[in-house]
Design a protein around this motif. Structure first.
Motif, short mmCIF file in Angstrom:
data_model
loop_
_atom_site.label_atom_id
_atom_site.label_comp_id
_atom_site.label_asym_id
_atom_site.label_seq_id
_atom_site.Cartn_x
_atom_site.Cartn_y
_atom_site.Cartn_z
N ASN A 1 22.26 56.78 25.13
CA ASN A 1 22.42 57.52 23.88
C ASN A 1 23.87 57.50 23.43
O ASN A 1 24.28 58.29 22.58
N ARG A 2 24.68 56.62 24.04
CA ARG A 2 26.07 56.46 23.61
C ARG A 2 26.11 55.83 22.22
O ARG A 2 25.34 54.92 21.91
N PRO A 3 27.00 56.29 21.35
CA PRO A 3 27.01 55.74 19.99
C PRO A 3 27.54 54.32 19.92
O PRO A 3 28.53 53.98 20.58
N ASP A 4 26.86 53.50 19.17
CA ASP A 4 27.38 52.20 18.77
C ASP A 4 28.02 52.41 17.40
O ASP A 4 27.32 52.58 16.40
N TYR B 1 38.69 56.65 27.47
CA TYR B 1 38.09 55.48 28.10
C TYR B 1 38.77 54.18 27.69
O TYR B 1 38.13 53.14 27.59
N VAL B 2 40.07 54.25 27.46
CA VAL B 2 40.83 53.08 27.03
C VAL B 2 40.74 51.95 28.05
O VAL B 2 40.74 50.77 27.69
N HIS B 3 40.68 52.29 29.33
CA HIS B 3 40.53 51.27 30.39
C HIS B 3 39.29 51.51 31.23
O HIS B 3 39.23 51.14 32.40
N GLY B 4 38.29 52.15 30.66
CA GLY B 4 37.03 52.32 31.35
C GLY B 4 36.85 53.65 32.04
O GLY B 4 37.75 54.50 32.08
N TRP B 5 35.64 53.81 32.61
CA TRP B 5 35.26 55.09 33.22
C TRP B 5 36.05 55.41 34.48
O TRP B 5 36.54 56.52 34.66
N LEU B 6 36.20 54.43 35.36
CA LEU B 6 36.92 54.69 36.61
C LEU B 6 38.36 55.08 36.35
O LEU B 6 38.91 55.99 37.00
N ALA C 1 33.90 62.36 14.46
CA ALA C 1 35.33 62.05 14.59
C ALA C 1 35.88 62.56 15.91
O ALA C 1 36.67 61.89 16.57
N ALA C 2 35.45 63.76 16.32
CA ALA C 2 35.90 64.30 17.60
C ALA C 2 35.42 63.44 18.76
O ALA C 2 36.17 63.19 19.72
N ASP C 3 34.18 62.96 18.69
CA ASP C 3 33.66 62.07 19.74
C ASP C 3 34.43 60.76 19.78
O ASP C 3 34.74 60.23 20.86
N VAL C 4 34.74 60.21 18.62
CA VAL C 4 35.50 58.96 18.56
C VAL C 4 36.87 59.14 19.21
O VAL C 4 37.33 58.28 19.97
N ASN C 5 37.53 60.26 18.94
CA ASN C 5 38.82 60.53 19.57
C ASN C 5 38.71 60.56 21.09
O ASN C 5 39.58 60.06 21.80
N THR C 6 37.64 61.18 21.58
CA THR C 6 37.44 61.27 23.03
C THR C 6 37.25 59.89 23.65
O THR C 6 37.88 59.54 24.65
N TYR C 7 36.37 59.08 23.05
CA TYR C 7 36.15 57.73 23.57
C TYR C 7 37.42 56.90 23.48
O TYR C 7 37.74 56.15 24.41
N PHE C 8 38.15 57.03 22.38
CA PHE C 8 39.36 56.24 22.20
C PHE C 8 40.44 56.62 23.21
O PHE C 8 41.10 55.75 23.79
N LEU D 1 28.21 52.58 32.30
CA LEU D 1 28.68 51.21 32.06
C LEU D 1 28.88 50.91 30.58
O LEU D 1 29.63 50.00 30.23
N SER D 2 28.21 51.67 29.71
CA SER D 2 28.30 51.41 28.27
C SER D 2 29.53 52.04 27.62
O SER D 2 29.75 51.85 26.42
N LEU D 3 30.33 52.79 28.38
CA LEU D 3 31.51 53.43 27.80
C LEU D 3 32.46 52.39 27.21
O LEU D 3 33.07 52.63 26.16
N ASP D 4 32.58 51.26 27.89
CA ASP D 4 33.44 50.19 27.36
C ASP D 4 32.90 49.68 26.03
O ASP D 4 33.67 49.38 25.11
N ASN D 5 31.57 49.57 25.92
CA ASN D 5 30.97 49.08 24.67
C ASN D 5 31.24 50.03 23.52
O ASN D 5 31.53 49.61 22.40
N THR D 6 31.13 51.36 23.80
CA THR D 6 31.42 52.33 22.75
C THR D 6 32.89 52.26 22.35
O THR D 6 33.22 52.28 21.16
#
Length: 569
Positions: A276-279, A326-331, A316-323, A116-121
């Motif tokens: 443990n998701r990055p803020d 997960y642009v519209h969430g996990w589902l 930076a690699a992690d930021v690229n992955t999240y960006f 659920l925190s993927l959107d927050n990251t």
């Protein structure tokens, strides 16, 4: 050591609570107390060793999980040692059973919270979107030597290191030192026994990152605290002792100040609560003095000026992955995948490539591809500022259908099959309005051989050369001959030129037809597309011409409007 002791003590909170519950609800209190204290001492020794080795960050999520594991292992021993008889059917009704159930529920909740925190990251990423990058200026060609080539040269120079048998080459890091862009690589211990013998490393290597002919230089600078040191002299352990509640991103890297002193630099972040998701609003950089071991942290954009990579390549690699994912969430990342972009792994450091702009600022480059398989076109690319962490996404909407970095590397690989030369470090630049892949060509030993400039929208348009400037000039000359490049020099001011033609060359291919000519007393090569000036096909020596041209600094010019006096009367 204080961080390790604190983490270990926090790991026994649940077990201590269960022991207290047993003391309050059971009759044989003396046995319970003796057994509980004994298990606590034994467990503290074992867990402290484990914490010392693995250094788990002291986050809420980690503490709940570790407490659950410790309690699950020690509580049965407590009951057995204190001779507490509890039937299986009674366990779930007892206070201890309830506490265990709630703990298990909390651990499950941590995994759910992580999703659920993927959107927050994603929302914590400092991001913006643009259409295309600024054009590359011919006076500024930020092309770096591939790190494989630099590492190969440094490896061959290792014999200059005192007691060289103790050391291997550490992590290669691109950075700017005293105004020059270089690769820095420390020497690291090869093993535990070599550490016991050496105690401290001898220094680091430096090599120019923009000159393929540069040779490495070894600089003597002894370091006690390193990535390969053991016990309390290990950099990661020194940082953990100072900031146990932060998570370390990647491996600490060497940054050198303008006086030549090396420092170990490590990116840290606070996680989103219960995960443990990055803020990404809570990112800092730890700077370690490798001589004294003193650790100090800074906000990434307020770190000492000599630090170029406050944000690690791993971060930076992690930021690229999240960006991208997960642009519209996990589902959506699993089903539908609307607007999902997947970072390519063609980078030189953790799937990203460090580059420098004209102001000497470092960015991490990554191109983004479609999640659909067998699609070789790039959706766009990101640049992440290595000090602020800001991500800029260039969406490529003005240049649909360009190939991705994997496609550019494949073009190079197919060009030299008999030599087994391969492409490395592909970077997408905007050259005179044309998206262009610039690729290092390396031999099987990692030695540099050539540069390749490949037009990202045309896989057949590739120019190879020995130097960056030579290849850039040749590439621009071919661009000028391409009638499809109507915006070939959109960033150059238009001027008027008149004179007598003394040389003419007509170039024709299946796709292109252009006329190149020289004017008396002028060495500039003028190129006009026949589709833009149809009468230019009849241009001949001796004609008087008036032209509106865009002159570039590499000795070429694009003709925007051409008047031939003999034909335009």
């Amino acid at each position: 050591m204080s961080g390790i002791i604190t983490t270990t003590l926090m790991s026994f909170l649940l077990f201590i609570l269960l022991t207290v519950v047993a003391l309050l609800t059971r009759k044989n209190k003396k046995q319970i107390l003796q057994t509980g204290v004994g298990l606590l001492i034994f467990g503290f020794i074992v867990v402290s060793v484990i914490v010392y080795i693995f250094l788990p960050p002291m986050t809420l999520a980690n503490m709940i999980i570790i407490n659950g594991v410790v309690a699950a292992l020690l509580t049965p021993l407590l009951y057995a040692g204190a001779r507490i008889n509890t039937q299986l059917k009674q366990i779930h009704r007892s206070p201890s059973g309830i506490i265990f159930f709630l703990t298990a529920l909390a651990i499950v909740g941590i995994f759910v919270a992580g999703i659920l925190s993927l959107d927050n990251t994603y929302n914590s990423i400092d991001k913006k979107e643009e259409g295309e990058a600024k054009p590359l200026n011919e006076n500024n060609t930020p092309i770096s030597v591939a790190p494989e080539s630099a590492r190969n040269k440094i490896q061959k120079a290792m014999s200059v290191v005192p007691n060289t048998q103790f050391y291997d080459l550490g992590k290669l890091q691109a950075q700017r030192v005293d105004g020059d862009i270089v690769y820095i690589a420390p020497v690291e211990f090869t093993s535990f026994w070599k550490y016991l013998r050496g105690k401290e490393t001898e220094g680091y290597f430096s090599i120019d990152a923009t000159n393929v002919n540069a040779q490495p230089e070894f600089l003597d600078s002894k370091m006690k605290y390193t990535n390969s040191s053991y016990f309390n002299k290990n950099v990661q352990r020194a940082i953990y002792g100072a900031y146990p509640a932060y998570i370390q991103s990647g491996e600490a890297q060497i940054e050198v100040d303008d006086k030549g002193k090396p420092w170990y630099v490590q990116t840290l972040y606070k996680p989103i609560p219960l995960t443990n998701r990055p803020d990404l609003n809570e990112v800092k950089v730890a700077v370690v003095d490798p001589v004294s071991g003193k650790v100090k942290s800074y906000d990434t954009d307020k770190s000492p000026e000599f630090i170029d990579g406050s944000i690690s390549s791993e971060m930076a690699a992690d930021v690229n992955t999240y960006f991208g994912k997960y642009v519209h969430g996990w589902l959506n990342s699993l089903f539908g995948k609307k607007d999902v972009k997947i970072p390519n792994d063609s980078g030189t450091e953790s799937s990203v490539t460090p580059i420098f702009n004209e102001n000497g600022e470092m960015y991490y480059f990554t191109d983004m591809a479609s999640p659909k398989e067998n699609i070789d076109s790039a959706l766009g690319y990101t640049l992440i500022h290595a000090r602020t962490g800001q991500l800029t996404y260039y969406n490529g909407k003005k240049n649909n259908g360009i190939m991705d970095s994997k496609g550019a590397k494949q073009i190079v690989n197919k060009e030299f099959p008999e030599k087994n030369w391969e492409g490395s470090m592909p970077i997408l630049y905007n050259i005179d309005g044309n998206p262009t892949w610039i690729v290092n060509v390396l031999d099987p030993n990692g030695l540099f051989k050539q540069y390749a400039y490949i037009k990202a929208s045309d896989s057949d348009f590739a120019v190879f050369g020995d130097t960056a400037q030579q290849t850039l000039n040749a590439y621009r000359l071919q661009l000028a001959q391409d009638p499809s490049n109507v915006e070939g020099s959109e960033d150059v001011e238009t001027v008027t030129k008149s004179g007598t033609v003394n040389r003419v060359l007509v170039t024709s291919t299946d796709k292109r037809q252009s006329v190149q000519f020289l004017i008396e007393g002028d060495s500039t090569i003028y190129t006009v597309n026949v589709s833009k000036a149809p009468l230019s096909i009849f241009l001949q020596k001796g004609d008087q011409v008036d032209a509106e041209v865009k002159v570039r600094g590499n000795g070429t010019a694009t003709v925007e409007n051409l008047t031939i006096k003999a034909l335009n009367k």
